[in-house]
Design a protein around this motif. Sequence first.
Motif, mmCIF file in Angstrom:
data_model
loop_
_atom_site.group_PDB
_atom_site.id
_atom_site.type_symbol
_atom_site.label_atom_id
_atom_site.label_comp_id
_atom_site.label_asym_id
_atom_site.label_seq_id
_atom_site.Cartn_x
_atom_site.Cartn_y
_atom_site.Cartn_z
ATOM 1 N N SER A 1 44.543 33.156 23.628
ATOM 2 C CA SER A 1 45.768 32.369 23.648
ATOM 3 C C SER A 1 45.443 30.887 23.774
ATOM 4 C CB SER A 1 46.657 32.812 24.811
ATOM 5 O OG SER A 1 45.969 32.649 26.036
ATOM 6 N N LYS A 2 46.494 30.072 23.852
ATOM 7 C CA LYS A 2 46.363 28.643 24.072
ATOM 8 C C LYS A 2 46.981 28.274 25.415
ATOM 9 C CE LYS A 2 46.297 27.188 19.226
ATOM 10 N NZ LYS A 2 46.921 26.318 18.192
ATOM 11 N N GLY A 3 46.346 27.374 26.119
ATOM 12 C CA GLY A 3 46.840 26.962 27.416
ATOM 13 C C GLY A 3 46.624 27.987 28.505
ATOM 14 N N GLY A 4 45.705 28.929 28.320
ATOM 15 C CA GLY A 4 45.427 29.949 29.319
ATOM 16 C C GLY A 4 44.340 29.518 30.284
ATOM 17 N N ALA A 5 44.038 30.413 31.219
ATOM 18 C CA ALA A 5 43.033 30.142 32.232
ATOM 19 C C ALA A 5 42.227 31.403 32.489
ATOM 20 C CB ALA A 5 43.674 29.647 33.524
ATOM 21 N N CYS A 6 40.912 31.269 32.528
ATOM 22 C CA CYS A 6 39.995 32.359 32.860
ATOM 23 C C CYS A 6 39.211 31.911 34.086
ATOM 24 C CB CYS A 6 39.073 32.666 31.678
ATOM 25 S SG CYS A 6 37.939 34.038 31.972
ATOM 26 N N LEU A 7 39.585 32.443 35.252
ATOM 27 C CA LEU A 7 39.070 31.959 36.526
ATOM 28 C C LEU A 7 38.324 33.063 37.259
ATOM 29 C CD1 LEU A 7 42.284 30.055 37.682
ATOM 30 C CD2 LEU A 7 40.438 29.212 36.239
ATOM 31 N N ASP A 8 37.272 32.663 37.946
ATOM 32 C CA ASP A 8 36.458 33.565 38.753
ATOM 33 C C ASP A 8 36.515 33.087 40.198
ATOM 34 O OD1 ASP A 8 34.662 35.267 39.868
ATOM 35 O OD2 ASP A 8 33.000 34.797 38.523
ATOM 36 N N LEU A 9 36.973 33.961 41.111
ATOM 37 C CA LEU A 9 37.121 33.556 42.505
ATOM 38 C C LEU A 9 35.787 33.223 43.164
ATOM 39 C CD1 LEU A 9 39.865 35.976 43.857
ATOM 40 C CD2 LEU A 9 40.090 33.646 43.053
ATOM 41 N N ASP A 10 34.697 33.790 42.672
ATOM 42 C CA ASP A 10 33.391 33.494 43.251
ATOM 43 C C ASP A 10 32.963 32.058 43.014
ATOM 44 O OD1 ASP A 10 33.134 36.055 44.216
ATOM 45 O OD2 ASP A 10 32.207 36.788 42.365
ATOM 46 N N HIS A 11 33.615 31.365 42.089
ATOM 47 C CA HIS A 11 33.284 29.967 41.834
ATOM 48 C C HIS A 11 33.949 29.013 42.815
ATOM 49 C CE1 HIS A 11 32.400 31.051 37.360
ATOM 50 N NE2 HIS A 11 31.382 31.306 38.154
ATOM 51 N N LEU A 12 34.910 29.483 43.621
ATOM 52 C CA LEU A 12 35.608 28.625 44.565
ATOM 53 C C LEU A 12 34.900 28.612 45.906
ATOM 54 C CD1 LEU A 12 39.311 29.639 43.860
ATOM 55 C CD2 LEU A 12 38.079 27.666 42.990
ATOM 56 N N PRO A 13 35.033 27.547 46.696
ATOM 57 C CA PRO A 13 34.467 27.547 48.056
ATOM 58 C C PRO A 13 35.089 28.657 48.887
ATOM 59 C CG PRO A 13 35.125 25.341 47.388
ATOM 60 C CD PRO A 13 35.652 26.274 46.344
ATOM 61 N N ARG A 14 34.349 29.180 49.829
ATOM 62 C CA ARG A 14 34.820 30.315 50.609
ATOM 63 C C ARG A 14 36.068 29.968 51.409
ATOM 64 N NH1 ARG A 14 32.785 35.100 51.632
ATOM 65 N NH2 ARG A 14 33.402 36.240 53.498
ATOM 66 N N GLY A 15 36.231 28.747 51.816
ATOM 67 C CA GLY A 15 37.378 28.372 52.629
ATOM 68 C C GLY A 15 38.682 28.317 51.880
ATOM 69 N N VAL A 16 38.631 28.299 50.546
ATOM 70 C CA VAL A 16 39.867 28.193 49.759
ATOM 71 C C VAL A 16 40.092 29.405 48.872
ATOM 72 C CG1 VAL A 16 39.755 25.688 49.738
ATOM 73 C CG2 VAL A 16 38.693 26.973 47.880
ATOM 74 N N ARG A 17 39.362 30.494 49.100
ATOM 75 C CA ARG A 17 39.552 31.684 48.291
ATOM 76 C C ARG A 17 40.736 32.491 48.798
ATOM 77 N NH1 ARG A 17 33.323 33.947 48.020
ATOM 78 N NH2 ARG A 17 32.412 32.120 47.015
ATOM 79 N N PRO A 18 41.572 32.997 47.919
ATOM 80 C CA PRO A 18 42.640 33.906 48.352
ATOM 81 C C PRO A 18 42.030 35.187 48.904
ATOM 82 C CG PRO A 18 43.036 33.068 46.143
ATOM 83 C CD PRO A 18 41.639 32.681 46.501
ATOM 84 N N GLN A 19 42.548 35.655 50.021
ATOM 85 C CA GLN A 19 42.012 36.827 50.669
ATOM 86 C C GLN A 19 42.927 38.020 50.407
ATOM 87 O OE1 GLN A 19 39.157 36.530 51.807
ATOM 88 N NE2 GLN A 19 39.040 34.287 51.826
ATOM 89 N N ALA A 20 42.350 39.157 50.113
ATOM 90 C CA ALA A 20 43.109 40.379 49.846
ATOM 91 C C ALA A 20 43.020 41.306 51.051
ATOM 92 C CB ALA A 20 42.574 41.081 48.599
ATOM 93 N N ARG A 21 44.132 41.989 51.350
ATOM 94 C CA ARG A 21 44.170 42.897 52.484
ATOM 95 C C ARG A 21 44.732 44.240 52.031
ATOM 96 N NH1 ARG A 21 45.955 37.994 53.936
ATOM 97 N NH2 ARG A 21 48.136 38.552 53.577
ATOM 98 N N ARG A 22 44.337 45.299 52.736
ATOM 99 C CA ARG A 22 44.809 46.643 52.420
ATOM 100 C C ARG A 22 45.824 47.096 53.475
ATOM 101 N NH1 ARG A 22 43.531 50.337 48.941
ATOM 102 N NH2 ARG A 22 41.757 49.131 48.212
ATOM 103 N N PHE A 23 46.878 47.768 53.000
ATOM 104 C CA PHE A 23 47.967 48.192 53.849
ATOM 105 C C PHE A 23 48.128 49.704 53.756
ATOM 106 C CE2 PHE A 23 48.677 43.778 53.130
ATOM 107 C CZ PHE A 23 49.238 43.302 54.309
ATOM 108 N N PRO A 24 48.908 50.305 54.664
ATOM 109 C CA PRO A 24 49.120 51.761 54.612
ATOM 110 C C PRO A 24 49.783 52.187 53.317
ATOM 111 C CG PRO A 24 49.823 50.860 56.718
ATOM 112 C CD PRO A 24 49.524 49.693 55.828
#
Length: 372
Positions: free
Chosen positions: A281-304
Amino acid sequence: MCPIRWCGPTSPHDDQRSASNAVGARLGCSFLRPTCPAEAEVDFGEIGVQLRGQLVTCHLFSLRMSYSGKAVHRASATGGQEAVFEGHVHAFQVLGGVPAGKIRYDNLKAAVAQVIGFSRQRVETDRWVAFRSHFDLDAFYCQPGIAGAHEKGGVEGDIGRFRRNHLVPIPEVTSLRELNDLIDDYDRADDDRRIGHRAHTVAESFSAERQLLKPLPVEPFETGLWLTPRVDRYAQITVRTNRYSVPSRLIGRQVRVLLNASDLTVYDGRTLVATHERLLSKGGACLDLDHLPRGVRPQARRFPRGHSVGAGPHGWHLHDRSRCVVGSGLQGPRRRGRHPRTHRSPSAAPPYPAPPCHCRHHRRASCGRVNR
């Protein structure tokens, strides 16, 4: 006019071809160009593919040998110059050589910069001249429009035949590499077919035509395009209107990008730092979370009940009728900056406590973000 079609001797040499023209003229028949060995035709077509569950349109490169009907196909994310070069190189490697005769093209933008009047003369692009000189190609450009539609009719029909026989129903793949592996298997299966009422199969005819191919050059040709973008403050680079992530330590620096038809690689000097699949596509984004500093990475959590938190436009959300959890997508001073909307497995991040939710499901003051 005599309805007889003159075929003439099947030879790529000019002297025999001129002799065929003379014999055809003496017979008084409407002469059609004989199919000579070691000549080829090239064209592009569009195909539909289910790529990771999404219907996308890819480009199919086809190089067909005129005498035997042997065809080599290659799918790519774009039909630009990189795809043209990669398709030629792949076809030459499969064939085991370079066609010694003419290769017929339409006036594709990757090769032709300008059509001069109604003649056969063309102003070619610089990279195409270098590519053609490297492989010693004899390019023949067809007339524009209906006047030159018959000059490479073999490859025009081949793309439609290949699409109807092998790409219906629409294939479901996870990457373009997997799609090209399927296409290679289809090409090998087509070697056993017979074209029309011919006595020999495609493979048997090509075995005689293979002897007339020119050898491949010793030095390889770089089919990709080198670019030098600068990394912005979000640790991303912009290539052809799309954004790709790189390690955050490269913010503000200039990197080297090798843009191919279906992927791109990023280098810091001579060190490989990132590899991405090229976006369709055009104007898209392909991002890898491992490229971001650890302090600004979105964190995922598991729930019941097997629910997990996923990325959303305002952070990480759990969509469920019985409860609503809204978590911030960023941690640290860059909380309000742009953050990637991609998924990260729950086991790859430490469990952080979820911030309190003030939505209507908990009978508290509304926070303005309600999961519906």
